[in-house]
Design a protein around this motif. Structure first.
Motif, PDB file in Angstrom:
ATOM      1  N   ASN A  38       0.832  -1.216  -0.164  1.00 48.29           N
ATOM      2  CA  ASN A  38       0.264   0.065  -0.023  1.00 48.29           C
ATOM      3  C   ASN A  38       0.818   1.191  -0.037  1.00 48.29           C
ATOM      4  O   ASN A  38       0.182   2.312  -0.261  1.00 48.29           O
ATOM      5  CB  ASN A  38      -1.055  -0.146   1.053  1.00 48.29           C
ATOM      6  CG  ASN A  38      -2.075  -1.110   1.177  1.00 48.29           C
ATOM      7  OD1 ASN A  38      -2.578  -1.474   2.009  1.00 48.29           O
ATOM      8  ND2 ASN A  38      -2.099  -1.818   0.022  1.00 48.29           N
ATOM      9  N   PHE A  95      -3.653   2.366  -3.386  1.00 45.03           N
ATOM     10  CA  PHE A  95      -4.380   3.511  -2.512  1.00 45.03           C
ATOM     11  C   PHE A  95      -5.724   2.836  -2.135  1.00 45.03           C
ATOM     12  O   PHE A  95      -6.193   3.186  -1.162  1.00 45.03           O
ATOM     13  CB  PHE A  95      -4.405   4.826  -3.280  1.00 45.03           C
ATOM     14  CG  PHE A  95      -3.244   4.912  -3.776  1.00 45.03           C
ATOM     15  CD1 PHE A  95      -1.887   5.407  -3.368  1.00 45.03           C
ATOM     16  CD2 PHE A  95      -3.077   5.125  -5.234  1.00 45.03           C
ATOM     17  CE1 PHE A  95      -0.839   5.647  -3.865  1.00 45.03           C
ATOM     18  CE2 PHE A  95      -1.997   5.386  -5.951  1.00 45.03           C
ATOM     19  CZ  PHE A  95      -0.730   5.594  -5.327  1.00 45.03           C
ATOM     20  N   ARG A  99      -7.305   1.906   1.669  1.00 45.62           N
ATOM     21  CA  ARG A  99      -8.631   2.480   2.175  1.00 45.62           C
ATOM     22  C   ARG A  99      -9.550   1.590   2.359  1.00 45.62           C
ATOM     23  O   ARG A  99     -10.146   1.722   3.636  1.00 45.62           O
ATOM     24  CB  ARG A  99      -8.963   3.564   0.763  1.00 45.62           C
ATOM     25  CG  ARG A  99     -10.420   4.062   1.327  1.00 45.62           C
ATOM     26  CD  ARG A  99     -10.827   5.106   0.367  1.00 45.62           C
ATOM     27  NE  ARG A  99     -11.223   4.314  -0.795  1.00 45.62           N
ATOM     28  CZ  ARG A  99     -10.772   4.406  -1.928  1.00 45.62           C
ATOM     29  NH1 ARG A  99      -9.584   5.275  -2.210  1.00 45.62           N
ATOM     30  NH2 ARG A  99     -11.321   3.743  -3.087  1.00 45.62           N
ATOM     31  N   TRP A 100      -9.659   0.598   1.790  1.00 43.15           N
ATOM     32  CA  TRP A 100     -10.693  -0.574   2.016  1.00 43.15           C
ATOM     33  C   TRP A 100     -10.005  -1.271   3.188  1.00 43.15           C
ATOM     34  O   TRP A 100     -10.899  -1.636   3.992  1.00 43.15           O
ATOM     35  CB  TRP A 100     -10.425  -1.590   0.807  1.00 43.15           C
ATOM     36  CG  TRP A 100     -11.679  -2.575   0.897  1.00 43.15           C
ATOM     37  CD1 TRP A 100     -12.719  -2.804   0.612  1.00 43.15           C
ATOM     38  CD2 TRP A 100     -11.093  -3.885   1.796  1.00 43.15           C
ATOM     39  NE1 TRP A 100     -13.351  -4.010   1.048  1.00 43.15           N
ATOM     40  CE2 TRP A 100     -12.477  -4.630   1.708  1.00 43.15           C
ATOM     41  CE3 TRP A 100      -9.947  -4.539   2.282  1.00 43.15           C
ATOM     42  CZ2 TRP A 100     -12.359  -5.978   2.295  1.00 43.15           C
ATOM     43  CZ3 TRP A 100     -10.123  -5.815   2.904  1.00 43.15           C
ATOM     44  CH2 TRP A 100     -11.170  -6.615   2.746  1.00 43.15           C
ATOM     45  N   ASN A 103     -11.090   0.762   6.086  1.00 43.71           N
ATOM     46  CA  ASN A 103     -12.467   0.765   6.413  1.00 43.71           C
ATOM     47  C   ASN A 103     -12.956  -0.550   6.913  1.00 43.71           C
ATOM     48  O   ASN A 103     -13.963  -0.466   7.776  1.00 43.71           O
ATOM     49  CB  ASN A 103     -13.423   1.287   5.092  1.00 43.71           C
ATOM     50  CG  ASN A 103     -12.963   2.563   4.847  1.00 43.71           C
ATOM     51  OD1 ASN A 103     -12.753   3.389   5.824  1.00 43.71           O
ATOM     52  ND2 ASN A 103     -13.310   2.695   3.648  1.00 43.71           N
TER      53      ASN A 103
END
Length: 173
Positions: A38, A95, A99-100, A103
């Motif tokens: 990441n 990216f 983000r996933w 979350n």
């Protein structure tokens, strides 16, 4: 040199698709690959040298089955020792993967992106020619770099056999 193309292995929503690359099976030396984490840092097979590697391969982290699969392996990985590296590889941008994961609360599975060269997909014969996505699969690589378990899910929209993959990992510990 043109990469090998294989048909009749998987379907996507019931329609046959073509896989590009060799058929890597149990007992083979795991091919090297270069993907990025990441933070855009390179990750190769040797990045986890000496560890058992559970490698889950998904078309896109942002779809239902891929989401379920990564969450399930993250949950199961909590019971595994640090001598096991657990990866999910897709062609999603790093990216979006990051983000996933934030979350979804993913902490034990490391998401890796094959978006740059499709290096993993081509080395493991999992690049879907028609979609330029990776087929759904699970590999377990032993600490010596040999493939100890492999499942290529025959229908891309179906889930893998989680327990069989975990049993393969545990048999190597």
């Amino acid at each position: 040199m043109m990469a090998e193309k294989r048909t009749g292995v998987i379907t996507f929503k019931g329609n046959p698709v073509t896989l590009v690359g060799p058929d890597i099976t149990v007992g083979d030396n795991a091919p090297d690959f270069k993907v990025v984490d990441n933070g855009l840092q390179p990750v190769t097979l040797d990045s986890a040298k000496g560890k058992v590697q559970l490698i889950a391969v998904v078309p896109s982290i942002d779809t239902g089955v891929c989401d379920t699969m990564t969450r399930k392996f993250n949950q199961d990985a909590a019971d595994l020792p640090d001598s096991v590296a657990v990866y999910t590889i897709s062609v999603d941008l790093p990216f979006a993967q990051g983000r996933w994961c934030g979350n979804a609360g993913i902490e034990r599975v490391k998401t890796l992106s094959d978006y740059q060269d499709r290096s993993f997909g081509l080395a493991y014969g999992l690049l879907i020619d028609e979609l330029k996505l990776l087929a759904r699969a699970v590999y377990v690589v032993d600490a010596q770099g040999k493939v100890a378990y492999r499942e290529i899910v025959s229908e891309v929209t179906a889930e893998p056999d989680y327990q069989a993959a975990l049993n393969a990992v545990k048999a190597l510990l």
